[in-house]
Write an enzyme that holds these catalytic residues in place. Sequence first.
Site, PDB file in Angstrom:
ATOM      1  N   SER A   1       0.807  -1.219   0.000  1.00 27.65           N
ATOM      2  CA  SER A   1       0.000   0.000   0.000  1.00 27.65           C
ATOM      3  C   SER A   1       0.839   1.267   0.000  1.00 27.65           C
ATOM      4  O   SER A   1       0.496   2.253  -0.656  1.00 27.65           O
ATOM      5  CB  SER A   1      -0.942   0.001   1.203  1.00 27.65           C
ATOM      6  OG  SER A   1      -1.820  -1.095   1.151  1.00 27.65           O
TER       7      SER A   1
ATOM      8  N   HIS B   1       1.171   4.406   4.408  1.00 29.27           N
ATOM      9  CA  HIS B   1       0.410   5.056   3.335  1.00 29.27           C
ATOM     10  C   HIS B   1       0.824   6.514   3.174  1.00 29.27           C
ATOM     11  O   HIS B   1       1.103   6.987   2.069  1.00 29.27           O
ATOM     12  CB  HIS B   1      -1.090   4.998   3.646  1.00 29.27           C
ATOM     13  CG  HIS B   1      -1.658   3.626   3.570  1.00 29.27           C
ATOM     14  ND1 HIS B   1      -3.009   3.370   3.665  1.00 29.27           N
ATOM     15  CD2 HIS B   1      -1.068   2.412   3.397  1.00 29.27           C
ATOM     16  CE1 HIS B   1      -3.229   2.075   3.565  1.00 29.27           C
ATOM     17  NE2 HIS B   1      -2.068   1.473   3.410  1.00 29.27           N
TER      18      HIS B   1
END
Length: 286
Positions: A202, A259
Amino acid sequence: MHKLGETESAELVAKISERLWKAKIPHQVVSTGTEQAPLSEIWLVREEDLPLAVEILNSPETNKVSESNGRSPLVASLSYAKVTWFFIITCVLVALLTRAGANVEMVAWFSIVPIQVIGNRFLPGSLDVVFSTGEFWRLFTPALIHFGGLHLVFNMLWVWEFGRRIEQVEGKMRLFIVLLASAVISNLGQYFAGSVYFGGMSGVIYAFLGYMVVTDKLSTHPKYEIPTFLVGFMLVWLALGFTQFTKFIGLGGIANAAHTVGLISGVGISVLARLIFHRKDQTEVS
């Protein structure tokens, strides 16, 4: 005159020619084949148009037309998205080895720091151990770990969607550099946020997003043209990670630091690449 390339596909030639004229690049299409084996060459009038013409030639839109000529998109992608496929296959293999995160002892081989498993207890080491033992690969390998099938499939779809675009437009080496650097940076971000048992692509996916959006913003001729709604969706998902929403829908905790740091790293890599290559161009011209 400067040769841009050649192809047997009349549809592909027409598409490239259309995009070249749209970019105001004068060129000429020359037929050099026979009736049985048609072949067309594209020649540019001005040498200074070559960089932009190459971008058009390698753009996703052009490749979509190329894919439709006798080969399925999946088969065609094996030739132009090799690095993307390599990392997708690697993530799948790691998922099989770790049983999608269920095999804790195997996950410990890929974690950012060594983890000793004693019964139900985790005894993590530190980055000092990583550096003292020379296990530098641990800085990258958490990106290959995925916890559950849904986590793997969701991330691989985005790696495919974003990774192949960068590989198509800017080449294999650029994708490899962005992926490797952002994986290490986002993993370190998550570690310093207080986590040792985490994984997933991610952070890299958000780095891809930041890289492509900023690259387009800094370029006179946008290369990626990521839809605004897609950017919005990714940013909303990033924000939702800081709430209880993901746990509510059954996805568990989110590596929010990875992230966020991944997104920032993608932006930074794009700016750095722009500074380096813009300065190189100026040096060559002067």
